[in-house]
Scaffold this motif. Sequence first.
Motif, PDB file in Angstrom:
ATOM      1  N   LYS A 184       0.798  -1.158   0.079  1.00 40.41           N
ATOM      2  CA  LYS A 184       0.143   0.033  -0.087  1.00 40.41           C
ATOM      3  C   LYS A 184       0.679   1.193  -0.127  1.00 40.41           C
ATOM      4  O   LYS A 184       1.657   1.511   0.842  1.00 40.41           O
TER       5      LYS A 184
ATOM      6  N   LEU B  88      -9.042   2.374   0.350  1.00 39.15           N
ATOM      7  CA  LEU B  88      -8.296   2.982  -0.246  1.00 39.15           C
ATOM      8  C   LEU B  88      -8.706   4.683  -0.562  1.00 39.15           C
ATOM      9  O   LEU B  88      -9.883   4.653  -0.960  1.00 39.15           O
TER      10      LEU B  88
ATOM     11  N   VAL C   5       1.133  -4.781   2.953  1.00 40.01           N
ATOM     12  CA  VAL C   5      -0.161  -5.243   3.642  1.00 40.01           C
ATOM     13  C   VAL C   5      -0.112  -6.579   3.891  1.00 40.01           C
ATOM     14  O   VAL C   5      -0.233  -7.069   5.134  1.00 40.01           O
TER      15      VAL C   5
ATOM     16  N   ARG D 211      -6.636  -7.934   1.574  1.00 43.07           N
ATOM     17  CA  ARG D 211      -6.447  -7.086   0.337  1.00 43.07           C
ATOM     18  C   ARG D 211      -7.705  -6.617   0.071  1.00 43.07           C
ATOM     19  O   ARG D 211      -7.744  -5.166  -0.139  1.00 43.07           O
TER      20      ARG D 211
ATOM     21  N   GLU E  36      -3.696   7.235  -2.032  1.00 44.31           N
ATOM     22  CA  GLU E  36      -3.310   5.748  -1.778  1.00 44.31           C
ATOM     23  C   GLU E  36      -3.251   5.037  -3.195  1.00 44.31           C
ATOM     24  O   GLU E  36      -4.300   5.287  -3.955  1.00 44.31           O
TER      25      GLU E  36
ATOM     26  N   GLU F 100      -8.388  -3.451   2.315  1.00 41.73           N
ATOM     27  CA  GLU F 100      -7.266  -2.113   2.059  1.00 41.73           C
ATOM     28  C   GLU F 100      -7.778  -1.527   0.807  1.00 41.73           C
ATOM     29  O   GLU F 100      -7.930  -0.362   0.584  1.00 41.73           O
ATOM     30  N   GLU F 101      -8.551  -2.434  -0.229  1.00 44.28           N
ATOM     31  CA  GLU F 101      -9.184  -1.807  -1.598  1.00 44.28           C
ATOM     32  C   GLU F 101     -10.235  -0.903  -1.260  1.00 44.28           C
ATOM     33  O   GLU F 101     -10.362   0.058  -1.638  1.00 44.28           O
TER      34      GLU F 101
ATOM     35  N   LEU G  81      -2.502   0.698  -4.447  1.00 41.90           N
ATOM     36  CA  LEU G  81      -2.249  -0.653  -4.049  1.00 41.90           C
ATOM     37  C   LEU G  81      -1.228  -1.328  -5.101  1.00 41.90           C
ATOM     38  O   LEU G  81      -1.821  -1.524  -6.446  1.00 41.90           O
TER      39      LEU G  81
END
Lengths: 293, 595
Positions: A146, B77, A282, B70, A156, B73-74, A158
């Motif tokens: 991240k 974001l 992450v 994951r 941000e 986090e997406e 990914l």
Amino acid sequence: MNMKQVQKFVLTYLEATGCHIIEKSPNHITVKLSPAADRALTGRPFYWSFIDSTGTEPETLTYTWIFQRPEVPEAGVQATRLTSLLTPAGRVLREEIFFGSRRLNQIFDAVRQAGRHVTLFAEPPRAQRGALGSLPYSAWLGVNFKVGYECDVKKEELYGWGISLATGVIDENFWERVSQIRLTPRLPASVHLLPSTLSLKKGMAQLEQALEKKLKTQDFAWAEEAEKRRKEEQERLRHYYEPLLKKAQGNPEQESALQANWLKRAEEIDWQYRPRITVRVVNCGVFHLPGID
Amino acid sequence: MPTPQTGLAGSRANQAGAVNPLPAPAGPAAVRRVHPLVELHTDRSVFEELVQKAERNGPWDDWTLFRLAREAEEASLVADFHELQSLRALPAFTPMKHQIETARRVIFEMHGRAILADEVGLGKTIEAGLILKEYWVRGLVKKALILVPASLVLQWVRELAQKFDLPAVAHKKPHSWKNDIVVASMDTAKREPNRSLLLAGEYDMLIVDEAHKLKNKKTSNYQFVSELRKKYCLLLTATPIQNDLNELYNLITLLKPGQLGGEGEFHANFVRGRRAVKNEDKLQENLGQLMIRNRRSDGGIKFTRRFVTNVPLRLSPEEMALYEGVTRYVKEHAWAENRDLASMLSLVTLQREVCSSRDAVFVTLVNLFKKTPEGSPLRARIWELVELIRQIKANTKAEKTMELIRQINDKTIVFTEYRLTQEYLLRFFREHGIQAVPYRGGMNRGKKDWMMDLFRRKAQVLVATEAGGEGINLQFCHHIINFDLPWNPMRVEQRIGRVHRLGQTEDVKIFNLCTLGTIEEHIVRLLHEKINLFESVFGELDDIVERLDKEESWERRVARVVLEAEGEEDLRRRMDQLADQVIAGKACAERGERP
């Protein structure tokens, strides 16, 4: 995340942690948590240390989670929402879950904690099974990074990249690749692993280097603008404090107080505006995939 | 002297020149430079653990949980520098357009340091909450301190929790400071040992409500806020601070020293005389860079309408006899015996009380009687008045009020100035089968909430003695009866503002009871017909009244007029003069000038 996605996410989490679902409707769920989920979500460290030290059978909590945004009670009026119910099965706690809610954020944190490291093998294609000979697999290091671009504001990105530990090839679409195939934690039959030429650490170093290279080629206008703002602010401070310091000359006490103030304000401005990039891992894992790239 | 900023910038410039060695992930964290201005901070602790686990061959995490991590986090974001991320993460609550716009400007144009100076009732708390939530979602604020008056602490905690689902905590014990978002009263925070604890820490965001209390540089509040280490900072105030330029300057210095130039420059550029401004445009432009003031009169903020009805009443002969008796007494004794202004004012109060209820005036008279020395001829006069009270069997106003409430047949708030009138009305309503609950300033928060809840769910009538700045919102009700009127237009506006605010979906109906042939008639005429207070939302009223208050409080002015007037005609003329001052102030404000 819309409500459907939230619901799916929560259900997947509950199943993956072995929770017992008592009741389910299109917009709610009643669930008795598993010990693992209870530890992660109920904030009862003392209870769990008691259970652990005495070996008692744990009594986990039961929740009813309603998938909708709660109505905001009128200001000045005490919320008299019913938040827990006594049922034959014991106490059931009721809550709304929605994107942005504390409970969902907590589940996010729980999966970040519980889903950090894997070692997995691709399931061999059906046609290959039973065929004579064994399938060669090579190891990949897959990492989700991240990246945060921060000044007084923030953005941000990914990156789900992977590097072949056999050849050093880097795949920038690694995450898309592995999330589409079937993976298993056990080494499948009639598969053999090719030796790696890179250690995990070397692989990581090369991945990071590649990422850094990519980041360096990006547009830094945001940082230049932030730096401009920072300098303007510092200039404004100088403009304010210099005349005051001049006036205070000969009064050491006042002078040092002013200087201390100036330093403090200057540090605050740096803190507020200084552009920086953060890269955080992450989660990451070793993926054994068929063939060699 | 090496100025602070060159010192800091210098050290970084040196680093920029250093050669970057090949990355070797030896430790969990590293700092490298990817651009002359930008450091790259890498946190690879999760990878370090992978290496250790690989050596021990596990234990490995579940693939589903890995994928969920994951996905989490997406989902969280922050994909864009310049778009509000928090709006999609709120409970069933949509901020108003001007509140969203304010949040956007504070974050993207003012970079998180601003004065929020909306007029009362436009939702400054919501704006601050939205800004805090946005930084929270972006991960730019992890620790926030909110300093508010003691009476508002719980309300702030509640609003942040309910509207924004933010984990705000009211300060109770020293331990509370460890929470991520703490709401505390200024007085608590600046007291030791809290003071030292807070000054030793640092806050990604500091919010100060009722920030006009910080206008004086020499106060401990000011020094304390100035010394706190903070990144973003919001100062909330509804009271116009432009009255006194020095106060304004101090507040801005707290936020951004030098925004209006050095002290000398500020005076040279913007100040003429004690309070007057020069270069108004330039000043406004400068202020616009760190202050937002939304007004009710601004387009886009929709309020429902107000309908005002004056309800004229004739007092019964017995009530009128008492009113006239009291008035005579006041006139005769106001100027006698070298009375000071304060006791003169209390005499005028007698007159006002007669217009409200015999209960209100009775106690005042009895107290006056007790204070009067035995043997004074005044005692007999006062006792005559008390005797007049005994003659009164009915309250004309209360009967009219009940008639109105029955006609309205819906939730109604009855406001009175007097506690004893309040008690009388509660009794009166109860005897006539109307459910009514009280509300007054002295109640504690819990009781207030309880009364509010009863009113909302069960009772038809709320009898209130105070409108309170405590943010009680009664949008579910849209009928107000002013049983008697405060003399200060601000307090009248506060009453109406409880009901006529954002979120009110109905037109608001206001009834003013007005006893003919009394001072009340003059007050209603002054506030309603002359100042036209009720019908329009009076944007700059707070400015104007406060400015007038600086010389002599509004109540005193009115009282003086009442006492000094010689006859009805004169009283009317003097009242008009008072009104003219307000109207002139309003006209100035509308032209964007300062009187």
